[in-house]
Design a protein around this motif. Structure first.
Motif, PDB file in Angstrom:
ATOM      1  N   TYR A 328       0.821  -1.220   0.000  1.00 47.15           N
ATOM      2  CA  TYR A 328       0.000   0.000   0.000  1.00 47.15           C
ATOM      3  C   TYR A 328       0.852   1.267   0.000  1.00 47.15           C
ATOM      4  CZ  TYR A 328      -3.123  -3.741   1.340  1.00 47.15           C
ATOM      5  OH  TYR A 328      -3.804  -4.943   1.368  1.00 47.15           O
ATOM      6  N   GLY A 329       2.095   1.133  -0.479  1.00 47.25           N
ATOM      7  CA  GLY A 329       2.980   2.288  -0.588  1.00 47.25           C
ATOM      8  C   GLY A 329       3.440   2.835   0.751  1.00 47.25           C
ATOM      9  N   ILE A 330       3.503   1.996   1.771  1.00 49.73           N
ATOM     10  CA  ILE A 330       3.850   2.479   3.114  1.00 49.73           C
ATOM     11  C   ILE A 330       5.231   3.144   3.126  1.00 49.73           C
ATOM     12  CG2 ILE A 330       4.770   0.235   3.860  1.00 49.73           C
ATOM     13  CD1 ILE A 330       3.605   0.856   6.645  1.00 49.73           C
ATOM     14  N   ASP A 331       5.305   4.292   3.773  1.00 53.06           N
ATOM     15  CA  ASP A 331       6.543   5.055   3.929  1.00 53.06           C
ATOM     16  C   ASP A 331       6.953   4.940   5.388  1.00 53.06           C
ATOM     17  OD1 ASP A 331       8.502   7.012   4.350  1.00 53.06           O
ATOM     18  OD2 ASP A 331       7.605   8.407   2.917  1.00 53.06           O
ATOM     19  N   ARG A 332       7.876   4.042   5.676  1.00 55.43           N
ATOM     20  CA  ARG A 332       8.261   3.777   7.065  1.00 55.43           C
ATOM     21  C   ARG A 332       8.945   4.981   7.716  1.00 55.43           C
ATOM     22  NH1 ARG A 332       5.463  -0.328   9.410  1.00 55.43           N
ATOM     23  NH2 ARG A 332       5.634  -2.270   8.218  1.00 55.43           N
ATOM     24  N   GLU A 333       9.683   5.746   6.938  1.00 53.80           N
ATOM     25  CA  GLU A 333      10.348   6.917   7.512  1.00 53.80           C
ATOM     26  C   GLU A 333       9.315   7.958   7.935  1.00 53.80           C
ATOM     27  OE1 GLU A 333      12.887   9.251   9.247  1.00 53.80           O
ATOM     28  OE2 GLU A 333      13.401   7.252   8.474  1.00 53.80           O
ATOM     29  N   TRP A 334       8.305   8.154   7.104  1.00 50.41           N
ATOM     30  CA  TRP A 334       7.219   9.077   7.451  1.00 50.41           C
ATOM     31  C   TRP A 334       6.511   8.601   8.709  1.00 50.41           C
ATOM     32  CZ3 TRP A 334       1.928   9.598   4.598  1.00 50.41           C
ATOM     33  CH2 TRP A 334       1.326  10.834   4.906  1.00 50.41           C
ATOM     34  N   GLN A 335       6.341   7.287   8.833  1.00 51.54           N
ATOM     35  CA  GLN A 335       5.712   6.722  10.021  1.00 51.54           C
ATOM     36  C   GLN A 335       6.599   6.900  11.251  1.00 51.54           C
ATOM     37  OE1 GLN A 335       5.335   2.397  10.186  1.00 51.54           O
ATOM     38  NE2 GLN A 335       3.235   2.582  10.963  1.00 51.54           N
ATOM     39  N   ARG A 336       7.899   6.600  11.110  1.00 49.28           N
ATOM     40  CA  ARG A 336       8.822   6.726  12.248  1.00 49.28           C
ATOM     41  C   ARG A 336       8.946   8.167  12.739  1.00 49.28           C
ATOM     42  NH1 ARG A 336      11.751   2.449   9.803  1.00 49.28           N
ATOM     43  NH2 ARG A 336      12.735   3.889   8.354  1.00 49.28           N
ATOM     44  N   SER A 337       8.897   9.107  11.810  1.00 49.62           N
ATOM     45  CA  SER A 337       9.079  10.513  12.176  1.00 49.62           C
ATOM     46  C   SER A 337       7.880  11.087  12.915  1.00 49.62           C
ATOM     47  CB  SER A 337       9.331  11.348  10.920  1.00 49.62           C
ATOM     48  OG  SER A 337       8.143  11.426  10.127  1.00 49.62           O
ATOM     49  N   GLY A 338       6.757  10.355  12.895  1.00 55.23           N
ATOM     50  CA  GLY A 338       5.538  10.860  13.520  1.00 55.23           C
ATOM     51  C   GLY A 338       4.732  11.741  12.606  1.00 55.23           C
ATOM     52  N   GLY A 339       5.224  11.965  11.380  1.00 55.96           N
ATOM     53  CA  GLY A 339       4.464  12.767  10.431  1.00 55.96           C
ATOM     54  C   GLY A 339       3.164  12.089  10.043  1.00 55.96           C
ATOM     55  N   SER A 340       3.166  10.758  10.060  1.00 61.25           N
ATOM     56  CA  SER A 340       1.968   9.970   9.772  1.00 61.25           C
ATOM     57  C   SER A 340       1.921   8.807  10.750  1.00 61.25           C
ATOM     58  CB  SER A 340       2.000   9.440   8.335  1.00 61.25           C
ATOM     59  OG  SER A 340       1.041   8.415   8.154  1.00 61.25           O
ATOM     60  N   TYR A 341       0.735   8.497  11.243  1.00 58.52           N
ATOM     61  CA  TYR A 341       0.593   7.377  12.174  1.00 58.52           C
ATOM     62  C   TYR A 341       0.844   6.052  11.477  1.00 58.52           C
ATOM     63  CZ  TYR A 341      -1.247   5.201  16.446  1.00 58.52           C
ATOM     64  OH  TYR A 341      -1.373   4.504  17.629  1.00 58.52           O
ATOM     65  N   THR A 342       0.489   5.973  10.178  1.00 58.01           N
ATOM     66  CA  THR A 342       0.575   4.711   9.442  1.00 58.01           C
ATOM     67  C   THR A 342       1.685   4.678   8.406  1.00 58.01           C
ATOM     68  OG1 THR A 342      -0.953   5.498   7.738  1.00 58.01           O
ATOM     69  CG2 THR A 342      -1.915   4.381   9.641  1.00 58.01           C
ATOM     70  N   GLY A 343       2.075   5.833   7.884  1.00 60.38           N
ATOM     71  CA  GLY A 343       2.985   5.867   6.746  1.00 60.38           C
ATOM     72  C   GLY A 343       2.297   5.582   5.431  1.00 60.38           C
ATOM     73  N   ILE A 344       0.977   5.459   5.454  1.00 59.98           N
ATOM     74  CA  ILE A 344       0.184   5.190   4.250  1.00 59.98           C
ATOM     75  C   ILE A 344      -0.623   6.442   3.929  1.00 59.98           C
ATOM     76  CG2 ILE A 344      -1.686   3.785   3.271  1.00 59.98           C
ATOM     77  CD1 ILE A 344      -0.721   1.512   5.114  1.00 59.98           C
TER      78      ILE A 344
END
Length: 444
Positions: A328-344
């Motif tokens: 689903y195109g998950i962005d783990r860095e975006w998730q780790r940074s807290g910018g997104s809860y899911t990275g999706i």
């Protein structure tokens, strides 16, 4: 918790199954009106496990029928849509949109059986940019369409989005009536410092453990998620489940202006077509923008789905580009940074990832339900009880023949004085809406 047997009953939709037979007594959306072109190519459709062909004839009438020609069972998908009917490519038998046989050119004597044998066609109608079919027992006198405001409301402009989801309809529908996941899956990465508290939905971010109120209604079930708001006030967030698979969700702002609905239509036991109809945003309504911590508006990400090219497969329409094959195109860095809860990216894709992650048909005996799941628990029970009443007593919910009850059902937010009864607050707002019909107690 429901039993393994109840889970099978709830999820199975083919002919002869408990829920499948119940669903067939209601009008079912099958495609967009725009997907069927006069004298254009027939379209493969799969609904409730049935393989169908849809077409629009020369006069613009819609036909939805079993894809098999009644002669030798060749698929009418390969037929010619011509001059008021569809002609089978195998032996030339031709049928109109009602299934009536118009021509059998390979028969020398058209007075003997099987001369005039009809194709199996279903009743159809169109409303709100959608084609509906009726698969039930009342083919000669089908019930009326439910008066759901997003479909029947005034104005021709609607935002309609269809999406194929690779899971059973029920786990998808349950996502629509599980309100507490909003504060995590969808807005868990929202920046609290950027909240606009004039938008009632902001309180889904500030308080993630709402009190869930539920009730049974004449159209199905409804809930509110109750949270503290401004001093001396409470935020109430409403949604309704309507038989057999509709949900008026809180996606269009306040109750008075909200005209939004999802239909979770079973393709078969393991896949679903979502019909998302939103008249609120088409009319310029809707909520204000919550923002993620990187400043990205949540609203701007509400409908980012890209679709694969349409194919003529039974399940070849409205399939998202991002799916389980690419996580689903998950962005783990975006998730780790807290910018997104899911990275999706995007609410629909976040829901899709979670619901499909459960498997095609979730094993509900493994669940550990909590107070936050009250709406899910009630809706399962109401659906099973209604389906059993149809199977055992041939008794359907009153809603089938009282389409105006759908006017009672809306999703949306409102702020009320602290201590206001959740149903009384809803009634006060709804009473101001033109055409509203006050709810009644469910029939005994």
């Amino acid at each position: 918790m429901i039993t393994a047997e109840e889970n099978i009953d709830l999820c199975s939709v083919g002919r002869g199954t408990l829920m499948g037979e119940f669903f067939r007594q209601f009008w079912v959306p099958v495609c967009l009106s725009s997907e069927l072109v006069a004298d254009g190519d027939p379209v493969r459709l799969m609904i409730l496990g049935e393989k169908l062909v849809g077409f629009r004839d020369t006069e613009g009438r819609v036909g939805i029928m079993d894809h098999r020609c009644p002669h030798r069972c060749a698929s009418l998908f390969f037929g010619r849509n011509e001059q008021g009917g569809i002609r089978c490519a195998y032996h030339g038998w031709k049928f109109d949109v009602t299934g009536k046989c118009l021509d059998q050119p390979n028969l020398e004597d058209k007075t003997k059986y099987p001369a005039g044998t009809p194709a199996y066609a279903y009743k159809t109608c169109e409303s709100g940019g959608l084609v509906f079919a009726y698969f039930g027992e009342r083919q000669d006198n089908p019930p009326p369409l439910p008066e759901i405001n997003a479909i029947m409301g005034e104005g021709d402009e609607r935002n309609i989005a269809l999406t194929h989801r690779d899971c059973n309809y029920m786990q998808a529908l349950e996502g629509d009536i599980d309100t507490s996941h909003l504060g995590f899956l969808h807005v868990g990465g929202v920046d609290g410092e950027r909240l606009d508290l004039s938008d009632p939905e902001a309180f889904t971010v500030t308080e993630k453990a709402p009190k869930i109120n539920v009730t049974e209604t004449n159209f199905g079930t409804m809930y509110s998620a109750q949270r503290n708001a401004y001093e001396g006030t409470e935020h109430q967030r409403y949604a309704c489940y309507l038989f057999p698979f509709w949900v008026t969700y809180p996606g269009g702002g306040g109750l008075e202006e909200s005209k939004t609905v999802n239909a979770w239509v079973p393709i078969d036991d393991e896949s679903t077509m979502i019909f998302n109809i939103d008249l609120s945003r088409a009319a310029g309504g809707g909520k204000k923008a919550l923002k993620y911590k990187d400043g990205t508006p949540v609203e701007g990400l509400a409908r980012p789905l890209e679709y694969l090219p349409t194919t003529t497969d039974w399940k070849g329409r409205w399939r998202p580009v991002k799916d389980a094959t690419n996580d689903y195109g998950i962005d783990r860095e975006w998730q780790r940074s807290g910018g997104s809860y899911t990275g999706i990216v995007g609410i629909p894709l976040q829901d899709q990832a979670i619901q499909e992650s459960m498997g095609h048909v979730v094993d509900r005996t493994l669940e550990h339900l909590a107070a936050s799941d009250r709406m899910v628990v009630l809706t399962r029970r109401v659906m099973l009880d209604a389906a059993l009443a149809w199977r055992d007593e041939k008794m359907l919910p009153e809603f089938v023949d009282r389409p105006e009850y759908a006017r009672e059902a809306r999703g949306g937010d409102m702020i009320v004085p602290k201590g206001t009864d959740w149903l009384e607050g809803y009634e006060e707002v709804m009473a101001r809406i033109k055409g509203y019909v006050a709810p009644k107690e469910p029939a005994e």
